[in-house]
Design an enzyme around this catalytic site. Sequence first.
Site, PDB file in Angstrom:
ATOM      1  N   ARG A   1     -41.940  70.838 120.204  1.00 45.54           N
ATOM      2  CA  ARG A   1     -42.687  70.114 121.225  1.00 45.54           C
ATOM      3  C   ARG A   1     -43.654  71.077 121.910  1.00 45.54           C
ATOM      4  O   ARG A   1     -43.312  72.238 122.186  1.00 45.54           O
ATOM      5  CB  ARG A   1     -41.740  69.516 122.275  1.00 45.54           C
ATOM      6  CG  ARG A   1     -41.106  68.211 121.877  1.00 45.54           C
ATOM      7  CD  ARG A   1     -42.124  67.072 121.881  1.00 45.54           C
ATOM      8  NE  ARG A   1     -41.526  65.804 121.518  1.00 45.54           N
ATOM      9  CZ  ARG A   1     -41.464  65.325 120.281  1.00 45.54           C
ATOM     10  NH1 ARG A   1     -41.945  66.045 119.274  1.00 45.54           N
ATOM     11  NH2 ARG A   1     -40.941  64.143 120.041  1.00 45.54           N
TER      12      ARG A   1
ATOM     13  N   GLU B   1     -51.970  65.846 123.490  1.00 37.56           N
ATOM     14  CA  GLU B   1     -52.281  65.413 122.130  1.00 37.56           C
ATOM     15  C   GLU B   1     -52.970  64.051 122.145  1.00 37.56           C
ATOM     16  O   GLU B   1     -52.421  63.104 122.713  1.00 37.56           O
ATOM     17  CB  GLU B   1     -50.996  65.323 121.292  1.00 37.56           C
ATOM     18  CG  GLU B   1     -50.294  66.641 121.099  1.00 37.56           C
ATOM     19  CD  GLU B   1     -49.018  66.535 120.277  1.00 37.56           C
ATOM     20  OE1 GLU B   1     -48.388  67.570 120.020  1.00 37.56           O
ATOM     21  OE2 GLU B   1     -48.640  65.397 119.898  1.00 37.56           O
TER      22      GLU B   1
ATOM     23  N   HIS C   1     -50.069  67.456 114.787  1.00 39.97           N
ATOM     24  CA  HIS C   1     -48.736  66.838 114.863  1.00 39.97           C
ATOM     25  C   HIS C   1     -48.448  66.086 113.564  1.00 39.97           C
ATOM     26  O   HIS C   1     -48.006  64.930 113.560  1.00 39.97           O
ATOM     27  CB  HIS C   1     -48.624  65.910 116.070  1.00 39.97           C
ATOM     28  CG  HIS C   1     -47.209  65.735 116.545  1.00 39.97           C
ATOM     29  ND1 HIS C   1     -46.887  65.583 117.871  1.00 39.97           N
ATOM     30  CD2 HIS C   1     -46.016  65.689 115.866  1.00 39.97           C
ATOM     31  CE1 HIS C   1     -45.570  65.429 118.005  1.00 39.97           C
ATOM     32  NE2 HIS C   1     -45.036  65.501 116.800  1.00 39.97           N
TER      33      HIS C   1
END
Length: 320
Positions: free
Chosen positions: A232, A261, A280
């Site tokens: 994370r 993000e 991601h």
Amino acid sequence: MPRVVASDDPMIDVELLRAELDAEVVAADTSSEAALLDAARGAHALVVDVNTPITAAVLDELDRLKIVARAGVGIDNVDVVAAARNDVAVTNAPDYCTEEVATHTATLLLDCIRTVAAYDRDVRAGEWGWDRTRAVHRIRGRTLGLVSYGPIARRTLDRLRGFDFDVVAYDPYVDADEMADDGVEKVELDELYERAHYVSLHAPLTDDTREMVDGDAFDRMRDEAVLVNTGRGGLIDEDALYAALTGGDIAAAGLDVLCEEPPSDDHPLVGLDNCIVTPHAGWYSEEARLDLNTTVAANVKAALAGERPPQYIDPETDWL
């Protein structure tokens, strides 16, 4: 008919959910509390992405809700205790992308070690030379530090066995004997930072782990250290990371996750020569996406039938 509201994220396969569930399934913007509440009035189930804020205030408003099904592993965006207080089950999909994230972690690490991306950029720019990047070192005998020793960290280690790393790990929830059985030495976090040439983050994001990699951590790390994060973004103090990368406190970083993000156009870490950033995407394969949505559907189906979902998150679990 039950109503299921799903985040309008492409990783969530609404058509599969419609095929698997005897329910009305709609996709909606869930990126803020206001948008979520507007879309989810009367919903019996929520299928949510990482950016959906499942707060106590939201849960208190949704009186028909039976389940929050997280389409992913991490549940740091869900107030699990408040959900339990409202008799709402919280689930995740813990195993769907273990293989993919382990492979992505190993790929980022090896890319950073061998400066592959930097070499590629040089060649594209018309340059040719092995000595144009930072110093590259032999891997054998160097130390890999795993922060958290769960399934993804262990699978990552399996991927890297042939490179002859020494391996240390920090995880307060795993016994030293269990690590030793895998050839891993259990250490405290500060010792890991000091000893490891390569640090790989796999911890969940909690109050205890938020910004666990801060300025003090970078001061402890070796100047030639490489940091990889596929966990994370919030595990790292990004300002401190930028200072460490530009000030020579560590050599490089490979990041699949960021605090924001997608990042803003002027995000300081994006574009640094010694920082690789991927979107991601560590979870992604076609097979993982199918497994994810099948798992989510099974969890929602069970909750709507009044059953305990297979991937139920116990609100009293230690690491929360």
